[in-house]
Design a protein around this motif. Structure first.
Motif, PDB file in Angstrom:
ATOM      1  N   PRO A  79       0.849  -1.194   0.000  1.00  9.73           N
ATOM      2  CA  PRO A  79       0.000   0.000   0.000  1.00  9.73           C
ATOM      3  C   PRO A  79       0.889   1.250   0.000  1.00  9.73           C
ATOM      4  O   PRO A  79       2.049   1.180   0.416  1.00  9.73           O
ATOM      5  N   PRO A  80       0.380   2.387  -0.441  1.00 14.99           N
ATOM      6  CA  PRO A  80       1.172   3.624  -0.389  1.00 14.99           C
ATOM      7  C   PRO A  80       1.595   3.936   1.050  1.00 14.99           C
ATOM      8  O   PRO A  80       0.851   3.675   1.992  1.00 14.99           O
ATOM      9  N   LEU A  81       2.782   4.478   1.191  1.00 16.68           N
ATOM     10  CA  LEU A  81       3.309   4.789   2.518  1.00 16.68           C
ATOM     11  C   LEU A  81       2.357   5.668   3.316  1.00 16.68           C
ATOM     12  O   LEU A  81       2.119   5.425   4.498  1.00 16.68           O
ATOM     13  N   ASP A  82       1.776   6.683   2.690  1.00 16.37           N
ATOM     14  CA  ASP A  82       0.897   7.584   3.440  1.00 16.37           C
ATOM     15  C   ASP A  82      -0.359   6.883   3.950  1.00 16.37           C
ATOM     16  O   ASP A  82      -0.994   7.342   4.890  1.00 16.37           O
ATOM     17  N   ALA A  83      -0.717   5.738   3.364  1.00 17.13           N
ATOM     18  CA  ALA A  83      -1.892   4.987   3.822  1.00 17.13           C
ATOM     19  C   ALA A  83      -1.581   4.093   5.020  1.00 17.13           C
ATOM     20  O   ALA A  83      -2.485   3.723   5.763  1.00 17.13           O
ATOM     21  N   ILE A  84      -0.318   3.752   5.213  1.00 16.87           N
ATOM     22  CA  ILE A  84       0.035   2.819   6.302  1.00 16.87           C
ATOM     23  C   ILE A  84       0.917   3.433   7.374  1.00 16.87           C
ATOM     24  O   ILE A  84       1.138   2.840   8.425  1.00 16.87           O
TER      25      ILE A  84
END
Length: 67
Positions: free
Chosen positions: A31-36
């Motif tokens: 998942p994108p870093l900003d989502a996790i």
């Protein structure tokens, strides 16, 4: 003295970067870093990815699985 850093000590963004930049994990498989970044499940997801990497490869990058 063991100089290998346990992967559990890595922050989410650091673990993400190491997996992609140094260990060659396909960014599209994560998942994108900003989502996790601020999610406990995101940290767990990244730590699971380290389990799939052979210990010798982790050691070559200064890392180890055990705490």
């Amino acid at each position: 003295m063991d100089t290998l850093r346990p992967v559990v000590e890595l922050g989410v963004s650091e673990a993400f970067e190491i997996l992609i930049e140094r260990l060659g994990v396909d960014p599209a498989s994560l998942p994108p870093l900003d989502a996790i970044e601020n999610e406990d499940w995101g940290r767990d997801l990244l730590l699971e990815r380290f389990l799939a990497i052979p210990g010798e490869v982790l050691a070559a990058h200064g890392l180890r699985l055990e705490d």
